[in-house]
Design an enzyme around this catalytic site. Structure first.
Site, PDB file in Angstrom:
ATOM      1  N   HIS A  99     -14.554   1.877  -0.368  1.00  0.00           N
ATOM      2  CA  HIS A  99     -13.508   0.942   0.041  1.00  0.00           C
ATOM      3  C   HIS A  99     -12.307   1.627   0.681  1.00  0.00           C
ATOM      4  O   HIS A  99     -11.218   1.077   0.689  1.00  0.00           O
ATOM      5  CB  HIS A  99     -13.078   0.091  -1.164  1.00  0.00           C
ATOM      6  CG  HIS A  99     -14.168  -0.805  -1.658  1.00  0.00           C
ATOM      7  ND1 HIS A  99     -14.226  -1.303  -2.925  1.00  0.00           N
ATOM      8  CD2 HIS A  99     -15.264  -1.295  -1.010  1.00  0.00           C
ATOM      9  CE1 HIS A  99     -15.321  -2.061  -3.056  1.00  0.00           C
ATOM     10  NE2 HIS A  99     -15.957  -2.067  -1.918  1.00  0.00           N
ATOM     11  N   TYR A 142       0.818  -1.226   0.000  1.00  0.00           N
ATOM     12  CA  TYR A 142       0.000   0.000   0.000  1.00  0.00           C
ATOM     13  C   TYR A 142       0.852   1.277   0.000  1.00  0.00           C
ATOM     14  O   TYR A 142       0.434   2.287  -0.554  1.00  0.00           O
ATOM     15  CB  TYR A 142      -1.002  -0.018   1.158  1.00  0.00           C
ATOM     16  CG  TYR A 142      -2.168  -0.933   0.858  1.00  0.00           C
ATOM     17  CD1 TYR A 142      -3.189  -0.526   0.010  1.00  0.00           C
ATOM     18  CD2 TYR A 142      -2.227  -2.221   1.376  1.00  0.00           C
ATOM     19  CE1 TYR A 142      -4.247  -1.370  -0.307  1.00  0.00           C
ATOM     20  CE2 TYR A 142      -3.272  -3.080   1.068  1.00  0.00           C
ATOM     21  CZ  TYR A 142      -4.282  -2.644   0.224  1.00  0.00           C
ATOM     22  OH  TYR A 142      -5.312  -3.494  -0.093  1.00  0.00           O
ATOM     23  N   GLY A 200     -16.361   2.120 -15.458  1.00  0.00           N
ATOM     24  CA  GLY A 200     -15.123   1.373 -15.224  1.00  0.00           C
ATOM     25  C   GLY A 200     -15.149   0.426 -14.049  1.00  0.00           C
ATOM     26  O   GLY A 200     -14.215   0.402 -13.256  1.00  0.00           O
ATOM     27  N   ARG A 208       1.459   1.753  -3.545  1.00  0.00           N
ATOM     28  CA  ARG A 208       0.258   2.245  -4.226  1.00  0.00           C
ATOM     29  C   ARG A 208       0.078   3.746  -3.941  1.00  0.00           C
ATOM     30  O   ARG A 208      -0.304   4.504  -4.804  1.00  0.00           O
ATOM     31  CB  ARG A 208      -1.001   1.496  -3.759  1.00  0.00           C
ATOM     32  CG  ARG A 208      -1.021  -0.017  -3.949  1.00  0.00           C
ATOM     33  CD  ARG A 208      -1.325  -0.423  -5.378  1.00  0.00           C
ATOM     34  NE  ARG A 208      -0.249  -0.126  -6.288  1.00  0.00           N
ATOM     35  CZ  ARG A 208       0.929  -0.762  -6.335  1.00  0.00           C
ATOM     36  NH1 ARG A 208       1.206  -1.744  -5.514  1.00  0.00           N
ATOM     37  NH2 ARG A 208       1.858  -0.421  -7.195  1.00  0.00           N
ATOM     38  N   GLN A 257     -15.496   3.042  -5.740  1.00  0.00           N
ATOM     39  CA  GLN A 257     -14.866   1.865  -5.122  1.00  0.00           C
ATOM     40  C   GLN A 257     -13.363   2.090  -5.046  1.00  0.00           C
ATOM     41  O   GLN A 257     -12.648   1.282  -4.466  1.00  0.00           O
ATOM     42  CB  GLN A 257     -15.116   0.623  -5.981  1.00  0.00           C
ATOM     43  CG  GLN A 257     -16.576   0.289  -6.156  1.00  0.00           C
ATOM     44  CD  GLN A 257     -16.737  -0.805  -7.205  1.00  0.00           C
ATOM     45  OE1 GLN A 257     -16.728  -1.983  -6.898  1.00  0.00           O
ATOM     46  NE2 GLN A 257     -16.872  -0.411  -8.446  1.00  0.00           N
ATOM     47  N   ASN A 258     -12.896   3.140  -5.693  1.00  0.00           N
ATOM     48  CA  ASN A 258     -11.456   3.370  -5.768  1.00  0.00           C
ATOM     49  C   ASN A 258     -10.904   3.918  -4.461  1.00  0.00           C
ATOM     50  O   ASN A 258     -11.567   4.681  -3.767  1.00  0.00           O
ATOM     51  CB  ASN A 258     -11.131   4.336  -6.910  1.00  0.00           C
ATOM     52  CG  ASN A 258     -11.467   3.734  -8.254  1.00  0.00           C
ATOM     53  OD1 ASN A 258     -11.665   2.526  -8.348  1.00  0.00           O
ATOM     54  ND2 ASN A 258     -11.541   4.557  -9.273  1.00  0.00           N
ATOM     55  N   VAL A 259      -9.666   3.539  -4.202  1.00  0.00           N
ATOM     56  CA  VAL A 259      -9.008   4.048  -3.010  1.00  0.00           C
ATOM     57  C   VAL A 259      -8.109   5.235  -3.362  1.00  0.00           C
ATOM     58  O   VAL A 259      -7.542   5.870  -2.480  1.00  0.00           O
ATOM     59  CB  VAL A 259      -8.209   2.926  -2.299  1.00  0.00           C
ATOM     60  CG1 VAL A 259      -9.165   1.899  -1.703  1.00  0.00           C
ATOM     61  CG2 VAL A 259      -7.227   2.233  -3.239  1.00  0.00           C
TER      62      VAL A 259
HETATM   63  P1  NAD Z   1     -12.024  -4.210 -11.556  1.00  0.00           P
HETATM   64  O1  NAD Z   1     -10.532  -4.253 -11.601  1.00  0.00           O
HETATM   65  O2  NAD Z   1     -12.753  -5.411 -11.078  1.00  0.00           O
HETATM   66  O3  NAD Z   1     -12.615  -3.901 -13.009  1.00  0.00           O
HETATM   67  C1  NAD Z   1     -12.085  -2.867 -13.771  1.00  0.00           C
HETATM   68  C2  NAD Z   1     -13.056  -2.564 -14.895  1.00  0.00           C
HETATM   69  O4  NAD Z   1     -12.554  -1.415 -15.553  1.00  0.00           O
HETATM   70  C3  NAD Z   1     -13.196  -3.681 -15.924  1.00  0.00           C
HETATM   71  O5  NAD Z   1     -14.568  -3.953 -16.131  1.00  0.00           O
HETATM   72  C4  NAD Z   1     -12.555  -3.081 -17.183  1.00  0.00           C
HETATM   73  O6  NAD Z   1     -13.199  -3.471 -18.378  1.00  0.00           O
HETATM   74  C5  NAD Z   1     -12.741  -1.602 -16.941  1.00  0.00           C
HETATM   75  N1  NAD Z   1     -11.796  -0.736 -17.635  1.00  0.00           N
HETATM   76  C6  NAD Z   1     -10.490  -0.945 -17.929  1.00  0.00           C
HETATM   77  N2  NAD Z   1      -9.972   0.124 -18.560  1.00  0.00           N
HETATM   78  C7  NAD Z   1     -10.978   1.026 -18.656  1.00  0.00           C
HETATM   79  C8  NAD Z   1     -11.073   2.334 -19.208  1.00  0.00           C
HETATM   80  N3  NAD Z   1     -10.021   2.940 -19.769  1.00  0.00           N
HETATM   81  N4  NAD Z   1     -12.248   2.980 -19.123  1.00  0.00           N
HETATM   82  C9  NAD Z   1     -13.345   2.397 -18.538  1.00  0.00           C
HETATM   83  N5  NAD Z   1     -13.308   1.161 -18.007  1.00  0.00           N
HETATM   84  C10 NAD Z   1     -12.139   0.488 -18.065  1.00  0.00           C
HETATM   85  O7  NAD Z   1     -12.387  -2.936 -10.745  1.00  0.00           O
HETATM   86  P2  NAD Z   1     -13.556  -2.667  -9.726  1.00  0.00           P
HETATM   87  O8  NAD Z   1     -14.855  -3.131 -10.308  1.00  0.00           O
HETATM   88  O9  NAD Z   1     -13.385  -1.243  -9.340  1.00  0.00           O
HETATM   89  O10 NAD Z   1     -13.235  -3.583  -8.466  1.00  0.00           O
HETATM   90  C11 NAD Z   1     -11.908  -3.682  -7.995  1.00  0.00           C
HETATM   91  C12 NAD Z   1     -11.645  -3.321  -6.535  1.00  0.00           C
HETATM   92  O11 NAD Z   1     -10.217  -3.138  -6.455  1.00  0.00           O
HETATM   93  C13 NAD Z   1     -12.229  -2.009  -6.117  1.00  0.00           C
HETATM   94  O12 NAD Z   1     -13.135  -2.258  -5.137  1.00  0.00           O
HETATM   95  C14 NAD Z   1     -11.061  -1.171  -5.576  1.00  0.00           C
HETATM   96  O13 NAD Z   1     -11.146  -1.015  -4.169  1.00  0.00           O
HETATM   97  C15 NAD Z   1      -9.814  -1.932  -5.873  1.00  0.00           C
HETATM   98  N6  NAD Z   1      -8.908  -1.215  -6.817  1.00  0.00           N
HETATM   99  C16 NAD Z   1      -8.827   0.152  -6.783  1.00  0.00           C
HETATM  100  C17 NAD Z   1      -7.994   0.827  -7.672  1.00  0.00           C
HETATM  101  C18 NAD Z   1      -7.952   2.345  -7.600  1.00  0.00           C
HETATM  102  O14 NAD Z   1      -8.227   2.917  -6.541  1.00  0.00           O
HETATM  103  N7  NAD Z   1      -7.636   3.052  -8.697  1.00  0.00           N
HETATM  104  C19 NAD Z   1      -7.252   0.126  -8.607  1.00  0.00           C
HETATM  105  C20 NAD Z   1      -7.352  -1.296  -8.617  1.00  0.00           C
HETATM  106  C21 NAD Z   1      -8.191  -1.950  -7.720  1.00  0.00           C
END
Ligand code: NAD
Length: 227
Positions: A103, A52, A169, A55, A85-87
């Protein structure tokens, strides 16, 4: 009009933060079970902290993209609530006014003994042996797989007022977050922007936009701005 936008890792992909579904269930080369579960923390807290901390550093090195910014623009014409859902903090850094993290938040550290004790760790690393003011080890302020989602009730309340609900996304594989769409009222209109978007069970009038966030969000936002 009340617009609720439910975002997942895909909205931050074009800023340079990898999603984990797109890398075969791995998150930056780690199995999520090794870094994002209470069992992982029990087994190897130093690995979890290192993961983390990396990250957090990565997040600080990237910037919001067009999709994050377009959602800020949409506030000129409508009430926009973001449930993410993003952190990462890219919605906040883009300038969105109402952001609820389901999350948790990468930039914060939390006490393992008193969850009300939160500390801003922007620009810092959480070290093993680093304690809160009550003497408990600090951990990342993120919701791991298998943990409760404290903001779920707040999120359901926001979703229940949506005239328009937009998913951006997200693979909609992570529950209970993915079920939030079912907390919306009967008159709600739905849009799903994701290159891999598929029909959602129980949502009949879903508009699927199979595009990346950077193109799909601006197009939809300009349509909604006219309403
Ligand atoms: P996921 O990884 O399960 O799914 C990602 C989705 O994003 C896929 O359906 C994919 O097709 C789509 N995608 C990929 N590139 C894209 C783009 N350019 N534009 C639009 N969509 C695109 O992600 P989730 O459903 O958010 O679940 C994952 C869990 O992991 C979350 O709850 C989160 O806490 C965590 N996570 C967070 C981050 C972050 O904060 N940025 C990154 C990775 C994982």
């Amino acid at each position: 009009m009340e617009i609720v936008v439910f975002t997942g890792a895909g909205i931050s992909a074009e800023s340079g933060i990898k999603t984990f579904r797109d890398s075969g269930g791995l998150w930056e080369e780690h199995s999520i079970y090794d870094v994002a579960t209470p069992e992982a923390w029990e087994k190897d807290p130093q690995l979890v902290l290192r993961f983390y901390n990396d990250r957090r550093k990565q997040m600080e090195s990237v910037i919001p993209n067009t999709a994050h910014k377009e959602l800020v623009e949409l506030e000129r014409s409508h009430n926009v609530s973001i449930i993410t859902q993003n952190v990462d903090d890219l919605h906040e850094r883009a300038g969105s006014s109402n952001v609820l993290h389901l999350h948790g938040e990468l930039k914060m550290a939390r006490s393992t003994g008193d969850e009300s004790l939160l500390y801003d760790y922007t620009g810092k690393s959480i070290e093993f042996g680093e304690n809160c003011e009550k003497g408990y080890q600090l951990r990342p302020h993120v919701v791991w797989f298998g943990e409760m989602v404290p903001n779920l009730v707040l999120a359901e309340n926001i979703a229940s007022k949506a005239d328009v609900f937009i998913v951006v996304g997200s693979s909609l594989q992570v529950y209970p977050a993915a079920g939030l769409i079912h907390a919306t009222p009967p008159h709600c209109r739905y849009f799903y922007i994701d290159p891999k978007a598929e029909p959602i069970n129980g949502i009949a009038n879903l508009n699927i936009i199979k595009e990346k966030a950077s193109t799909g969000v601006p197009k939809l936002a300009s349509e909604l701005a006219k309403l």
